[in-house]
Structures are given as C-alpha cells and as structure tokens.
Scaffold this motif. Structure first.
Motif, PDB file in Angstrom:
ATOM      1  N   THR A 158      25.120  37.975  33.849  1.00 12.09           N
ATOM      2  CA  THR A 158      25.647  39.338  33.792  1.00 12.09           C
ATOM      3  C   THR A 158      26.738  39.426  32.725  1.00 12.09           C
ATOM      4  O   THR A 158      27.256  38.412  32.253  1.00 12.09           O
ATOM      5  N   LEU A 159      27.051  40.665  32.347  1.00 10.39           N
ATOM      6  CA  LEU A 159      28.134  40.850  31.379  1.00 10.39           C
ATOM      7  C   LEU A 159      29.425  40.239  31.904  1.00 10.39           C
ATOM      8  O   LEU A 159      29.711  40.314  33.109  1.00 10.39           O
ATOM      9  N   PHE A 163      34.368  42.381  29.588  1.00  5.77           N
ATOM     10  CA  PHE A 163      33.644  42.977  28.466  1.00  5.77           C
ATOM     11  C   PHE A 163      34.129  44.402  28.211  1.00  5.77           C
ATOM     12  O   PHE A 163      34.335  45.176  29.150  1.00  5.77           O
ATOM     13  N   TYR A 186      25.061  42.431  21.496  1.00  4.32           N
ATOM     14  CA  TYR A 186      26.256  43.274  21.506  1.00  4.32           C
ATOM     15  C   TYR A 186      27.465  42.566  20.912  1.00  4.32           C
ATOM     16  O   TYR A 186      28.498  43.194  20.670  1.00  4.32           O
ATOM     17  N   ASN A 235      22.563  43.400  34.167  1.00  2.48           N
ATOM     18  CA  ASN A 235      23.252  44.392  33.331  1.00  2.48           C
ATOM     19  C   ASN A 235      23.547  43.896  31.922  1.00  2.48           C
ATOM     20  O   ASN A 235      24.331  44.500  31.199  1.00  2.48           O
ATOM     21  N   ASN A 236      22.897  42.791  31.533  1.00  2.00           N
ATOM     22  CA  ASN A 236      23.170  42.162  30.253  1.00  2.00           C
ATOM     23  C   ASN A 236      21.917  42.225  29.365  1.00  2.00           C
ATOM     24  O   ASN A 236      21.112  41.289  29.360  1.00  2.00           O
TER      25      ASN A 236
END
Length: 487
Positions: A158-159, A163, A186, A235-236
């Motif tokens: 996950t993020l 972040f 990103y 979520n990444n």
C-alpha cells in the motif's frame, strides 16, 4: 459482426509478416481465427489460461456479472446460488464496487466441459442464477500489444502513510485525466527529467491515509488517495510494466509543450499487470471508478479483437454519461477496423456500436504517413475521420525501478492515444460545460477543416487521413463557431 464485400485484407502477425486474404465471409472468419491463435499462443507462453468465446480470447472458465443501483444487493445471493449449483467447481471470485452504486464480479468455475464453454457456458450460468443471457459475460483478455517479454512483478504494498501529492500550483481549473493502464510511477511527480514533463497526480478529496473508509466512496475502498490498483487490489497503482508511465509522460509532455495553462491531474488506475495484460473485469472496474470520481478524460491505450463485451459497453456508457470523454488507441495489427471488430476503438466508429463521446487515434510514422503496424479504417473515413498522432519511437518516461533509466522510446497506437487525450484535455479547459458528444463532434469537425495531411493505400485504393501534432482549438473554434455543437 460486420460483413464486408470482396476485398483484400492485410493482417500483420506477431512477426509483422504480411498475409493476404480474399475478403469474403469465410476468410473473415479466417482472420479472426488467425488473431485468436496468435493471442492464445502469446498469452499461454506467460501462463494465462485461454479459451475462445466467439472470436475473442477470454480467460478460461471465468464468468462476469455487473449490477447497478438497487440490484447490487443481489450480488451475494447470486454468487451463493452459483456456488450451490457448481459445488467445488466454483473456485473463487473477485469483486469491485459495493452496494448502492455498482457491483462487478468475475467467478471462476473450473472444469466447465466442452459443450458449456464460450457462449453456451455463459448462457448456462445465466440460466442457473435466474438472469438474462446478456447479464453474464466471459472475461475478455486485453492488452496494448501481445506480451513478448517476461517482466518481474514488483513488491506490491500500500501507499506509505506519509505519501503526499505534490500540487502543480497551476491556477487553472483542474482537468482530471484517468489513465487506465499498467499504473504510473508516482515517484516521477514533479521529477526534473530533461525534455519531459512532471506527472501531476489527482488527489481524492474524500480520502486520507488513515486506514479506514471515509464513508462516501461508491467503491468502499480504503485510502484510495490517488487511484486504485485493480490487479492487486490495493491503493498503490505503481507501474511494474512501463506502459502506463510512458503513456502518462506523453500526455503530460504534450500539454506542457502545447497547452501549459491546463492544470492536468493524472488519475492512475491500474488495469494491466506486469506483463501488460488485463481483462475486461479490471477495465470495467476502472471505468466505473474513473466515472464515479469525476474524470474529465479517460485514456484507454489497449484493446482486443473479436466480439463485444456488453458489460464493457455499459461501463463506457456510464463513464460518458458522467461527463468523461474517452480516448482509445486503434490497435497494432494492421487491421481494417471497417471490417474487423476491435474494442474499445469500435465504439468510436459510425455504426450500431457507436458511443458518442468516444474517440480513437491511429499512429503516424511521419507527418504524411501512417505507421505500418497501426489499425486503420476505410469505410466512411470522412465521418469522424481517420485521425492519427505520432506513434513511432516516441521517447517518454518509464518507471525508475525497471532499469535505472527514466526514459525510453516506444512505438504503437498506444503512444498516439495520449496525444489525443491531451488535446481533449485542452478542449475541456476551454469549454468545460461541453458534453463528451459535443467535444467529439467539434474536434472531428475542426480536424476536418484542415486539408488531408496524407494518404494510405488499401485494396488498390488511396484513402485520406488527418495527421496531427496539435490544434489551436480556441482559434479554430471561433473561426467555425456556427458549426460547433454547444450544450
């Protein structure tokens, strides 16, 4: 299926060696069969289970349902009914969405016997759960180009909790551009790469990285701050292939050079895996996600030849109804799309499958010549035009982790589509109240006010196309305001 007259079609295979077919009904089937065999061989080499449904390569023994609104509450009961019917042959499922908005599920029902595969199998599953035949679809494979090199998947997490999205500080009204692809690196946001543009990311205003659902997300996802990874369910949406980052870089660079006043915000939605392969399940989930989160433009640089997936059609309709203009790539098999069905570019064509609000781009080699691998069209080229953007040896960003470099050249109609998406984004900035249908109509009209930039040959005839790098939309719009659609 489209039924052509007697013509000659050139089909380019994996090696791009030409094969010639007399274009009658029997040879049309031969073209589809050839495409399926090439796709199956390429997919099976990398471990993807493949079977044929009509003219399409689909994931073996996978069946999808899609529910909207109040029907979403039926998803669990329908799944339980299928599990009861198939017993231990029901090997699992994946789902996106939640009650009240959308639920899309793909079920794995193993060991479906030969006479229940393809459409017969779909119809049988629909009958067993009490749904109409069109409510159950196979899960089509889709890709920018066939997988041809193993790429090791990254370590998906996950993020990080700290972040942050770095704002563009552009005072303009944001234009949200969803990139449904292999993800975006990103780490490159506002990265200072020579001759490249920063990747400014969209930030979900309803989310915080706090480990809980904020309660107003129609997908019930936790911490989806910048988008979502529908391949790995997190979520990444990090790019572990390079295609998505490359597409994002082309889009950003085109805007930086030609429309610096566009406050572009990129919404990375991962629907392709590390080999650049996805299915209609991930694509549908990604389209609905982009629609629900207010995307203005959606870039789809991938596709598949064969039969229509009605649930993909519906997801694109929903996205367009939400206000998103969809841009697709034409594909890379040197097919005449006037006769061969290729989705989602098919939705940009005149005819029964047309979706007003969808556009597609072919690939240029030079300003006056099409790339010899791009799909094209010969019927009604003036109705919507054959619009092409540069697609050969286009240098753009790639993920840092792949090879230590941050740029690489790529070729294909995938590289042309984001240039068209950038043009659409500039249109949205100038005329934010116009519908996707008006955007499509007006852009095509403005393109066709230009003289034809080149011709290509097929079947012994020459056809015009419009090769572009950019349009000064505001100037042309004012010059032709009487012909412009407004909302």
């Amino acid at each position: 299926m489209k039924v052509p007259s007697l013509l000659v079609l050139m089909v380019i295979g994996l090696s791009l060696s030409a094969q010639t077919f007399e274009f009658d009904n029997s040879n049309l089937n031969a073209v589809y069969r050839n495409l399926f065999q090439q796709n199956r061989a390429a997919l099976q080499e990398y471990g993807y289970p493949v079977e044929r449904d009509g003219n399409s390569a689909v994931a073996k023994d996978q069946f999808m349902i899609m529910l909207e609104g109040s029907e979403t509450s039926q998803a669990d009961a329908l799944r339980q009914e299928a599990m009861a019917t198939y017993g231990n042959r029901f090997a699992g499922y994946r789902s996106c969405g939640c009650d009240g908005s959308f639920r899309v599920e793909v079920w794995q029902i193993d060991n479906v016997n030969g006479n229940e595969r393809g459409k017969t199998g779909r119809d049988k599953v629909a009958e067993n759960i009490g749904r109409e035949e069109e409510d159950v679809m196979s899960n089509h494979y889709l890709f920018p180009s066939r997988p041809n090199a193993a790429i090791v998947a990254g370590n998906h997490q996950t993020l990080p909790g700290n972040f942050q999205v770095r704002p563009s500080n552009n005072p303009g009204t944001p234009v949200k551009i969803a990139i449904l692809d292999s993800g975006v690196d990103y780490q490159l946001q506002q990265h200072n790469v020579p001759n490249q543009a920063p990747l400014f990311l969209w930030e979900n205003p309803a989310e915080n990285l706090n480990g809980s659902d904020e309660g107003d997300d129609p997908f019930c996802y936790v911490d989806d701050l910048i988008g979502w990874d529908f391949i790995n369910g997190d979520n990444n949406p990090m790019d572990d292939n390079s295609h998505g980052t490359h597409v994002a870089g082309i889009l950003a660079r085109s805007l930086q050079l030609n429309a610096p006043n566009v406050d572009y915000q990129l919404m990375p939605i991962k629907v392709l895996d590390h080999n650049g392969v996805g299915t209609t399940f991930e694509a549908i989930c990604g389209l609905l996600y982009a629609a629900e989160h207010g995307a203005d433009v959606i870039n789809l640089s991938w596709g598949f030849a064969g039969d229509e997936n009605l649930q993909l059609t519906r997801a694109m309709e929903i996205a367009i109804e939400s206000g998103a203009t969809i841009v697709t790539s034409s594909g890379n098999d040197r097919l005449d799309l006037s006769f061969i069905d290729h989705y989602p570019s098919e939705y940009s064509m005149p005819g029964p499958n047309n979706l007003d609000g969808a556009l597609f781009a072919a690939a240029l080699d030079t300003p006056s010549s099409l790339w010899n691998g791009t799909n094209f069209r010969t019927i009604a080229p003036g109705n919507g035009g054959l619009v092409a953007f540069p697609g050969v040896d286009i240098t753009s960003l790639v993920p840092i982790a792949l090879n230590g470099s941050v740029t690489n050249p790529k070729t294909g109609s995938s590289m042309a589509a984001p240039a068209l998406s950038a043009l659409v984004a500039d249109y949205v900035r100038l005329y934010p109240d116009h519908s996707p249908a008006s955007i499509r109509h007006n852009l095509f009209y403005l393109v066709q006010t230009l003289s034809s930039s080149g011709q290509y040959s097929a079947y012994g005839n020459n056809y015009d196309f419009f090769g572009l790098n950019w349009l000064n939309i505001a100037t042309l719009y004012n010059q032709h305001s009487g012909a412009m659609w407004t909302d």
